[in-house]
Write an enzyme that holds these catalytic residues in place. Sequence first.
Site, PDB file in Angstrom:
ATOM      1  N   ILE A 134       8.384   6.199  -0.192  1.00  0.00           N
ATOM      2  CA  ILE A 134       9.020   4.954   0.256  1.00  0.00           C
ATOM      3  C   ILE A 134       8.411   3.752  -0.483  1.00  0.00           C
ATOM      4  CG2 ILE A 134       9.427   3.469   2.265  1.00  0.00           C
ATOM      5  CD1 ILE A 134       9.090   6.084   3.984  1.00  0.00           C
ATOM      6  N   SER A 190       6.542   5.186  12.701  1.00  0.00           N
ATOM      7  CA  SER A 190       7.468   6.309  12.814  1.00  0.00           C
ATOM      8  C   SER A 190       8.221   6.254  14.144  1.00  0.00           C
ATOM      9  CB  SER A 190       6.672   7.608  12.738  1.00  0.00           C
ATOM     10  OG  SER A 190       7.483   8.679  13.145  1.00  0.00           O
ATOM     11  N   TYR A 236      -1.645  12.463  13.852  1.00  0.00           N
ATOM     12  CA  TYR A 236      -0.723  11.489  13.238  1.00  0.00           C
ATOM     13  C   TYR A 236      -0.275  10.443  14.256  1.00  0.00           C
ATOM     14  CZ  TYR A 236       3.408   9.821  10.632  1.00  0.00           C
ATOM     15  OH  TYR A 236       4.343   9.038   9.992  1.00  0.00           O
ATOM     16  N   THR A 268       0.854  -1.192   0.000  1.00  0.00           N
ATOM     17  CA  THR A 268       0.000   0.000   0.000  1.00  0.00           C
ATOM     18  C   THR A 268       0.891   1.243   0.000  1.00  0.00           C
ATOM     19  OG1 THR A 268      -0.156   0.366   2.397  1.00  0.00           O
ATOM     20  CG2 THR A 268      -1.664  -1.263   1.457  1.00  0.00           C
ATOM     21  N   GLY A 269       0.356   2.323  -0.586  1.00  0.00           N
ATOM     22  CA  GLY A 269       1.175   3.543  -0.704  1.00  0.00           C
ATOM     23  C   GLY A 269       2.302   3.325  -1.687  1.00  0.00           C
ATOM     24  N   ALA A 270       1.960   2.601  -2.784  1.00  0.00           N
ATOM     25  CA  ALA A 270       2.997   2.166  -3.731  1.00  0.00           C
ATOM     26  C   ALA A 270       3.339   3.231  -4.768  1.00  0.00           C
ATOM     27  CB  ALA A 270       2.510   0.891  -4.447  1.00  0.00           C
ATOM     28  N   SER A 271       2.547   4.307  -4.835  1.00  0.00           N
ATOM     29  CA  SER A 271       2.687   5.209  -5.982  1.00  0.00           C
ATOM     30  C   SER A 271       3.850   6.187  -5.873  1.00  0.00           C
ATOM     31  CB  SER A 271       1.392   6.003  -6.166  1.00  0.00           C
ATOM     32  OG  SER A 271       1.140   6.766  -5.005  1.00  0.00           O
TER      33      SER A 271
HETATM   34  N1  NAP Z   1       8.676  10.442   5.338  1.00  0.00           N
HETATM   35  C1  NAP Z   1       8.994  10.267   6.619  1.00  0.00           C
HETATM   36  O1  NAP Z   1       9.802  11.021   7.210  1.00  0.00           O
HETATM   37  C2  NAP Z   1       8.415   9.099   7.385  1.00  0.00           C
HETATM   38  C3  NAP Z   1       8.969   8.791   8.631  1.00  0.00           C
HETATM   39  C4  NAP Z   1       8.441   7.718   9.362  1.00  0.00           C
HETATM   40  C5  NAP Z   1       7.397   6.980   8.839  1.00  0.00           C
HETATM   41  N2  NAP Z   1       6.861   7.327   7.606  1.00  0.00           N
HETATM   42  C6  NAP Z   1       5.744   6.499   7.117  1.00  0.00           C
HETATM   43  O2  NAP Z   1       6.128   5.944   5.872  1.00  0.00           O
HETATM   44  C7  NAP Z   1       4.966   5.690   5.087  1.00  0.00           C
HETATM   45  C8  NAP Z   1       5.191   6.193   3.680  1.00  0.00           C
HETATM   46  O3  NAP Z   1       5.376   7.593   3.744  1.00  0.00           O
HETATM   47  P1  NAP Z   1       6.146   8.426   2.611  1.00  0.00           P
HETATM   48  O4  NAP Z   1       7.135   9.277   3.320  1.00  0.00           O
HETATM   49  O5  NAP Z   1       6.594   7.560   1.497  1.00  0.00           O
HETATM   50  O6  NAP Z   1       4.948   9.394   2.161  1.00  0.00           O
HETATM   51  P2  NAP Z   1       4.465   9.888   0.722  1.00  0.00           P
HETATM   52  O7  NAP Z   1       5.616  10.118  -0.175  1.00  0.00           O
HETATM   53  O8  NAP Z   1       3.516  10.994   1.005  1.00  0.00           O
HETATM   54  O9  NAP Z   1       3.649   8.617   0.169  1.00  0.00           O
HETATM   55  C9  NAP Z   1       2.455   8.237   0.779  1.00  0.00           C
HETATM   56  C10 NAP Z   1       1.879   7.063   0.008  1.00  0.00           C
HETATM   57  O10 NAP Z   1       0.587   6.740   0.583  1.00  0.00           O
HETATM   58  C11 NAP Z   1      -0.415   6.825  -0.438  1.00  0.00           C
HETATM   59  N3  NAP Z   1      -1.648   7.377   0.111  1.00  0.00           N
HETATM   60  C12 NAP Z   1      -1.788   8.554   0.784  1.00  0.00           C
HETATM   61  N4  NAP Z   1      -3.081   8.767   1.070  1.00  0.00           N
HETATM   62  C13 NAP Z   1      -3.768   7.697   0.580  1.00  0.00           C
HETATM   63  C14 NAP Z   1      -5.134   7.333   0.561  1.00  0.00           C
HETATM   64  N5  NAP Z   1      -6.070   8.128   1.128  1.00  0.00           N
HETATM   65  N6  NAP Z   1      -5.510   6.164  -0.019  1.00  0.00           N
HETATM   66  C15 NAP Z   1      -4.578   5.368  -0.584  1.00  0.00           C
HETATM   67  N7  NAP Z   1      -3.254   5.637  -0.596  1.00  0.00           N
HETATM   68  C16 NAP Z   1      -2.864   6.802  -0.029  1.00  0.00           C
HETATM   69  C17 NAP Z   1       0.156   7.787  -1.484  1.00  0.00           C
HETATM   70  O11 NAP Z   1      -0.360   7.509  -2.763  1.00  0.00           O
HETATM   71  P3  NAP Z   1      -1.521   8.358  -3.515  1.00  0.00           P
HETATM   72  O12 NAP Z   1      -1.305   9.791  -3.193  1.00  0.00           O
HETATM   73  O13 NAP Z   1      -1.339   7.976  -4.945  1.00  0.00           O
HETATM   74  O14 NAP Z   1      -2.775   7.810  -2.941  1.00  0.00           O
HETATM   75  C18 NAP Z   1       1.628   7.414  -1.456  1.00  0.00           C
HETATM   76  O15 NAP Z   1       1.860   6.300  -2.268  1.00  0.00           O
HETATM   77  C19 NAP Z   1       3.802   6.362   5.831  1.00  0.00           C
HETATM   78  O16 NAP Z   1       3.052   5.395   6.515  1.00  0.00           O
HETATM   79  C20 NAP Z   1       4.487   7.280   6.823  1.00  0.00           C
HETATM   80  O17 NAP Z   1       3.694   7.476   7.984  1.00  0.00           O
HETATM   81  C21 NAP Z   1       7.362   8.344   6.875  1.00  0.00           C
END
Ligand code: NAP
Length: 281
Positions: free
Chosen positions: A49, A174, A188, A43-46
């Site tokens: 991460i 996180s 969050y 999930t969140g593949a687009s």
């Molecule tokens: N970045 C950080 O510093 C950090 C640190 C610790 C943990 N994390 C965790 O890592 C994970 C990935 O985060 P990231 O940093 O890669 O964030 P990101 O670049 O914003 O990516 C988020 C992903 O989730 C998908 N998504 C968001 N809302 C959605 C919805 N309503 N329905 C379906 N898909 C949805 C997005 O795809 P679409 O927009 O195409 O739907 C995207 O693929 C998250 O769980 C985040 O809490 C991130």
Amino acid sequence: MRINPYLCTVKANELVRRILYPRANPDENRMSKAFANSWVVVTGASRGIGEALVRRLIASHANLFLIARDEAKLQALCAEAREAGCEARYCALDLRNRERLDLLCQQLRETLSRVDYLFCNAGKSIHRDILDAQDRMHDFDRTMDLNYRAHVALTLALLPQLSESRGHILYTSSVSTLYPPAPGWSAYHASKCAANTWYETARTEWKRRGICVQVAYLPLVHTGMADVNPAYRNLPGYSADEAACQLLGLSLTRRFSYKPWWAHLSAPVANLFSPIVKLFY
Ligand SMILES: NC(=O)c1ccc[n+]([C@@H]2O[C@H](COP(=O)([O-])OP(=O)(O)OC[C@H]3O[C@@H](n4cnc5c(N)ncnc54)[C@H](OP(=O)(O)O)[C@@H]3O)[C@@H](O)[C@H]2O)c1
């Protein structure tokens, strides 16, 4: 000899980054052995991460089921996977939409006869003080629905297949949830902590079934999510690919969690002295 202060600062920053954020390089042979011909749901593949994770999984010849909202991006990633010889399917939906989520769960149950890995990675972060969210109940609903509820629903739907393959479920959490709650992050953190507790409980309950539940407490990762906040842009952190490698490194083991090395030490101390930490906040 003249010392260039700019170069010194850049080098010092890079040194700090390397110490605080050491790279994990999952062994390619182990990756291929674990993932080749397996079925992996992400999930969140687009983007961020999740996208980096998908690219690594394609290189290891995994078969993929990708989930996010951005259909064009999922289509492109599936095309890339098929070109590399993997099977790939996707579902584009907003995971907060309960009717669509129910349909997806049904589709997964009916169409995937095998699932070896489920990466629960989609997420949304919101930074807003509670007083500024008095008329924004949707902040709390949206984070809870995506970061917690959607992943619980998907995990339950895929339980039979994961049980059959003695598979892995990996939740992207996180590192900040390991410390005393910081101001501004109520929505969050509450949703991430709810998921941490749920997956921790599931780990204990499902050990006998051979399912391996894992939680990755990631530190700062430079993706769209973190970098919307200008304060984070110049802080040391992982790239999306480096974070994906940490998730993959964990999934190659049966350990419960990944935490950065400094969190093992500083989180218990911060919790012990939480009244002092809260004074700093
Ligand atoms: N970045 C950080 O510093 C950090 C640190 C610790 C943990 N994390 C965790 O890592 C994970 C990935 O985060 P990231 O940093 O890669 O964030 P990101 O670049 O914003 O990516 C988020 C992903 O989730 C998908 N998504 C968001 N809302 C959605 C919805 N309503 N329905 C379906 N898909 C949805 C997005 O795809 P679409 O927009 O195409 O739907 C995207 O693929 C998250 O769980 C985040 O809490 C991130």
